[in-house]
Motif scaffolding. Structure first.
Motif, PDB file in Angstrom:
ATOM      1  N   THR A   1      83.561  20.532  13.572  1.00 58.30           N
ATOM      2  CA  THR A   1      83.677  21.560  12.531  1.00 58.30           C
ATOM      3  C   THR A   1      84.210  20.939  11.253  1.00 58.30           C
ATOM      4  OG1 THR A   1      84.134  23.240  14.208  1.00 58.30           O
ATOM      5  CG2 THR A   1      84.697  23.774  11.927  1.00 58.30           C
ATOM      6  N   PRO A   2      83.527  21.102  10.128  1.00 54.85           N
ATOM      7  CA  PRO A   2      84.004  20.505   8.882  1.00 54.85           C
ATOM      8  C   PRO A   2      85.353  21.089   8.456  1.00 54.85           C
ATOM      9  CG  PRO A   2      81.716  21.233   8.675  1.00 54.85           C
ATOM     10  CD  PRO A   2      82.248  21.808   9.950  1.00 54.85           C
ATOM     11  N   ILE A   3      86.184  20.240   7.879  1.00 56.73           N
ATOM     12  CA  ILE A   3      87.445  20.696   7.290  1.00 56.73           C
ATOM     13  C   ILE A   3      87.149  21.262   5.912  1.00 56.73           C
ATOM     14  CG2 ILE A   3      89.724  19.966   6.464  1.00 56.73           C
ATOM     15  CD1 ILE A   3      89.584  17.702   8.554  1.00 56.73           C
ATOM     16  N   ARG A   4      87.559  22.497   5.693  1.00 57.02           N
ATOM     17  CA  ARG A   4      87.314  23.146   4.399  1.00 57.02           C
ATOM     18  C   ARG A   4      88.363  22.653   3.403  1.00 57.02           C
ATOM     19  NH1 ARG A   4      87.946  29.195   6.036  1.00 57.02           N
ATOM     20  NH2 ARG A   4      89.770  28.185   6.976  1.00 57.02           N
ATOM     21  N   CYS A   5      87.915  22.030   2.317  1.00 56.19           N
ATOM     22  CA  CYS A   5      88.825  21.363   1.384  1.00 56.19           C
ATOM     23  C   CYS A   5      88.684  21.910  -0.031  1.00 56.19           C
ATOM     24  CB  CYS A   5      88.544  19.864   1.354  1.00 56.19           C
ATOM     25  SG  CYS A   5      88.621  19.058   2.965  1.00 56.19           S
ATOM     26  N   ALA A   6      89.736  21.672  -0.816  1.00 58.28           N
ATOM     27  CA  ALA A   6      89.704  22.005  -2.237  1.00 58.28           C
ATOM     28  C   ALA A   6      90.590  21.018  -2.989  1.00 58.28           C
ATOM     29  CB  ALA A   6      90.188  23.440  -2.484  1.00 58.28           C
ATOM     30  N   VAL A   7      90.344  20.885  -4.281  1.00 61.25           N
ATOM     31  CA  VAL A   7      91.177  20.057  -5.145  1.00 61.25           C
ATOM     32  C   VAL A   7      91.766  20.961  -6.217  1.00 61.25           C
ATOM     33  CG1 VAL A   7      91.271  18.103  -6.734  1.00 61.25           C
ATOM     34  CG2 VAL A   7      89.781  18.007  -4.718  1.00 61.25           C
ATOM     35  N   ILE A   8      93.080  20.907  -6.339  1.00 56.15           N
ATOM     36  CA  ILE A   8      93.788  21.715  -7.331  1.00 56.15           C
ATOM     37  C   ILE A   8      94.219  20.794  -8.460  1.00 56.15           C
ATOM     38  CG2 ILE A   8      95.748  23.257  -7.743  1.00 56.15           C
ATOM     39  CD1 ILE A   8      95.716  23.841  -4.691  1.00 56.15           C
ATOM     40  N   GLY A   9      93.606  20.977  -9.623  1.00 59.48           N
ATOM     41  CA  GLY A   9      93.845  20.104 -10.761  1.00 59.48           C
ATOM     42  C   GLY A   9      92.763  19.047 -10.831  1.00 59.48           C
ATOM     43  N   VAL A  10      91.787  19.223 -11.722  1.00 57.74           N
ATOM     44  CA  VAL A  10      90.660  18.288 -11.783  1.00 57.74           C
ATOM     45  C   VAL A  10      90.570  17.634 -13.159  1.00 57.74           C
ATOM     46  CG1 VAL A  10      89.268  19.154  -9.877  1.00 57.74           C
ATOM     47  CG2 VAL A  10      89.113  20.277 -12.103  1.00 57.74           C
TER      48      VAL A  10
ATOM     49  N   ARG B   1      89.328  14.748 -10.559  1.00 59.58           N
ATOM     50  CA  ARG B   1      87.865  14.678 -10.471  1.00 59.58           C
ATOM     51  C   ARG B   1      87.433  13.676  -9.408  1.00 59.58           C
ATOM     52  NH1 ARG B   1      84.379  11.295 -13.953  1.00 59.58           N
ATOM     53  NH2 ARG B   1      82.214  11.969 -13.692  1.00 59.58           N
ATOM     54  N   PHE B   2      88.126  12.536  -9.325  1.00 59.21           N
ATOM     55  CA  PHE B   2      87.790  11.534  -8.313  1.00 59.21           C
ATOM     56  C   PHE B   2      88.088  12.058  -6.912  1.00 59.21           C
ATOM     57  CE2 PHE B   2      88.684   8.516 -11.950  1.00 59.21           C
ATOM     58  CZ  PHE B   2      87.340   8.282 -12.212  1.00 59.21           C
ATOM     59  N   HIS B   3      89.199  12.800  -6.756  1.00 55.82           N
ATOM     60  CA  HIS B   3      89.499  13.413  -5.461  1.00 55.82           C
ATOM     61  C   HIS B   3      88.345  14.318  -5.034  1.00 55.82           C
ATOM     62  CE1 HIS B   3      93.876  12.744  -4.382  1.00 55.82           C
ATOM     63  NE2 HIS B   3      93.796  12.143  -5.556  1.00 55.82           N
ATOM     64  N   ALA B   4      87.856  15.125  -5.962  1.00 63.80           N
ATOM     65  CA  ALA B   4      86.773  16.055  -5.637  1.00 63.80           C
ATOM     66  C   ALA B   4      85.517  15.298  -5.203  1.00 63.80           C
ATOM     67  CB  ALA B   4      86.468  16.938  -6.846  1.00 63.80           C
TER      68      ALA B   4
ATOM     69  N   GLN C   1      84.079  19.727   3.983  1.00 66.80           N
ATOM     70  CA  GLN C   1      83.311  20.574   3.071  1.00 66.80           C
ATOM     71  C   GLN C   1      84.168  20.888   1.863  1.00 66.80           C
ATOM     72  OE1 GLN C   1      82.484  24.482   4.561  1.00 66.80           O
ATOM     73  NE2 GLN C   1      81.402  25.140   2.714  1.00 66.80           N
ATOM     74  N   LEU C   2      83.740  20.437   0.691  1.00 70.28           N
ATOM     75  CA  LEU C   2      84.461  20.768  -0.541  1.00 70.28           C
ATOM     76  C   LEU C   2      84.086  22.199  -0.922  1.00 70.28           C
ATOM     77  CD1 LEU C   2      86.352  19.835  -2.821  1.00 70.28           C
ATOM     78  CD2 LEU C   2      84.314  19.102  -4.074  1.00 70.28           C
ATOM     79  N   VAL C   3      84.995  23.124  -0.664  1.00 71.65           N
ATOM     80  CA  VAL C   3      84.739  24.543  -0.912  1.00 71.65           C
ATOM     81  C   VAL C   3      84.820  24.863  -2.394  1.00 71.65           C
ATOM     82  CG1 VAL C   3      85.612  26.883  -0.500  1.00 71.65           C
ATOM     83  CG2 VAL C   3      85.544  25.206   1.372  1.00 71.65           C
ATOM     84  N   ALA C   4      85.849  24.307  -3.070  1.00 70.26           N
ATOM     85  CA  ALA C   4      86.074  24.677  -4.465  1.00 70.26           C
ATOM     86  C   ALA C   4      86.994  23.670  -5.144  1.00 70.26           C
ATOM     87  CB  ALA C   4      86.703  26.078  -4.543  1.00 70.26           C
ATOM     88  N   VAL C   5      86.992  23.728  -6.465  1.00 68.02           N
ATOM     89  CA  VAL C   5      87.998  23.041  -7.274  1.00 68.02           C
ATOM     90  C   VAL C   5      88.675  24.091  -8.129  1.00 68.02           C
ATOM     91  CG1 VAL C   5      86.793  20.824  -7.287  1.00 68.02           C
ATOM     92  CG2 VAL C   5      86.347  22.479  -9.119  1.00 68.02           C
ATOM     93  N   ALA C   6      89.958  23.849  -8.411  1.00 66.27           N
ATOM     94  CA  ALA C   6      90.740  24.810  -9.198  1.00 66.27           C
ATOM     95  C   ALA C   6      91.392  24.100 -10.371  1.00 66.27           C
ATOM     96  CB  ALA C   6      91.808  25.461  -8.320  1.00 66.27           C
TER      97      ALA C   6
ATOM     98  N   VAL D   1      94.076  20.669   1.026  1.00 67.94           N
ATOM     99  CA  VAL D   1      93.905  20.525  -0.424  1.00 67.94           C
ATOM    100  C   VAL D   1      94.522  19.218  -0.905  1.00 67.94           C
ATOM    101  CG1 VAL D   1      93.899  23.011  -0.877  1.00 67.94           C
ATOM    102  CG2 VAL D   1      96.066  21.753  -0.969  1.00 67.94           C
ATOM    103  N   SER D   2      93.967  18.709  -1.991  1.00 66.61           N
ATOM    104  CA  SER D   2      94.634  17.690  -2.800  1.00 66.61           C
ATOM    105  C   SER D   2      95.238  18.403  -4.000  1.00 66.61           C
ATOM    106  CB  SER D   2      93.648  16.634  -3.301  1.00 66.61           C
ATOM    107  OG  SER D   2      93.429  15.616  -2.368  1.00 66.61           O
ATOM    108  N   ILE D   3      96.495  18.093  -4.292  1.00 66.00           N
ATOM    109  CA  ILE D   3      97.185  18.677  -5.444  1.00 66.00           C
ATOM    110  C   ILE D   3      97.353  17.581  -6.490  1.00 66.00           C
ATOM    111  CG2 ILE D   3      99.321  19.750  -6.254  1.00 66.00           C
ATOM    112  CD1 ILE D   3      99.591  20.999  -3.457  1.00 66.00           C
TER     113      ILE D   3
END
Length: 323
Positions: free
Chosen positions: A4-13, A18-21, A31-36, A68-70
């Motif tokens: 099962t994919p890990i649902r991920c997001a990056v907070i602060g792009v 941007r590289f984290h995303a 799975q990159l769900v979103a960026v914030a 998430v990556s912060i």
């Protein structure tokens, strides 16, 4: 059975976020769900690049993501990480972990309570040369490190200890694994209102001594660490991914003079951020321990702040210029 994919997001792009995303978007079993980002244009731009959703308020994602990556300004690390951890989200937060040791301790307490991973983005730990040294640990007797960089105005909101030296502090604390016995430090303001060059001498209870120099007003970049062990000398060139190991051999070079053997390795150019994020995802899946834990980040921050107190006469406030 498919993982099962890990649902991920990056907070602060911004620049680094941007590289984290990009790494999450390309990672296996994620799975990159979103960026914030509070800047809607930045969020939309990176979301378009990575094929995910863009939001301006990270709290919209709580309950929709697993990890998430912060990558926000340090002044916001505690607030954002606390909210994510409290909602059961695994967190990779950029260094330094927080503004204060008290904030770091609270994040670690909450992560234990919620049974989530808290990893700190001390990226140099994933340098190929250092990782090779870590595979065959030997107690160091003396460490000399130099981290030099040209002047960049965008980094002068904090002093050079929290900007650059904290990388080497984290590495040295992990390598020595002994309580700090005493500290001495000196430094100078050169091109900014905060300290731009600093030297610290760290003495540990096991007798090891580390002499650490960091500068952000040099004409060249250099990231080197020299480690003296019993019967051995190890030199790490972080910038060029080079490793030199010199040891006493079993034979004599001349009568009464021991042979010294040398081994030099240059590692292929890698992607330390990719390796860091892969390690985080492995920890989230329970396949491996967190490599740079929240406790590691707290210890590095505490030592960096103690050195800053010696230089400033008071604790620094991250996000503000030094007095």
């Amino acid at each position: 059975m498919p993982m099962t994919p890990i649902r991920c997001a990056v907070i602060g792009v911004g620049y680094l976020g941007r590289f984290h995303a990009q790494k999450y978007a390309a990672a296996d079993h994620a799975q990159l769900v979103a960026v914030a980002d509070t800047d809607p244009e930045a969020a939309a731009r990176v979301a378009s690049e990575c094929g995910c959703r863009a939001v301006t308020d990270y709290r919209e994602l709580l309950g929709e993501v697993d990890a998430v990556s912060i990558v926000v300004p340090t002044t916001l690390h505690f607030e954002v990480a606390r909210e994510c951890i409290a909602n059961g989200v695994h967190v990779l937060v950029e260094k330094p972990i927080t503004r204060t040791v008290e904030e770091a301790a609270e994040l670690n307490r909450l992560a234990r309570e919620k049974n989530v991973c808290l990893q700190v983005g001390h990226l140099e730990r994933f340098n190929a040369a250092l990782m090779e040294v870590s595979r065959r640990p030997t107690p160091p007797l003396f460490i000399e490190s130099h981290r030099l960089a040209p002047f960049k105005p965008r980094t002068t909101d904090v002093n050079v200890v929290l900007d650059l030296m904290i990388h080497d502090i984290d590495i040295i604390l992990d390598m020595v694994r002994s309580p700090v016995k005493s500290l001495a430090a000196s430094g100078a303001r050169v091109l900014s209102d905060a300290l731009d060059i600093a030297n610290a001498r760290i003495e540990f209870e096991n007798g090891c001594v580390a002499n650490v120099t960091s500068s952000r007003v040099s004409l060249k970049s250099e990231r080197k660490m020299r480690i003296f062990q019993k019967n051995a000398y190890v030199s790490i060139d972080f910038q060029n991914r080079g490793l030199s190991v010199h040891r006493l051999g079993d034979r004599e070079a001349f009568p009464g003079i021991p042979e010294i053997t040398s081994e030099n390795t240059v590692f292929e150019e890698g992607d330390a951020l990719k390796v860091e994020i892969q390690a985080f995802l492995e920890a989230v899946r329970g396949e491996a321990p967190v490599i740079v834990s929240g406790e590691d980040g707290q210890r590095a921050l505490e030592t960096a702040i103690r050195i800053s107190e010696l230089l400033h006469g008071e604790a620094p406030v991250l996000g503000q210029s030094a007095p």
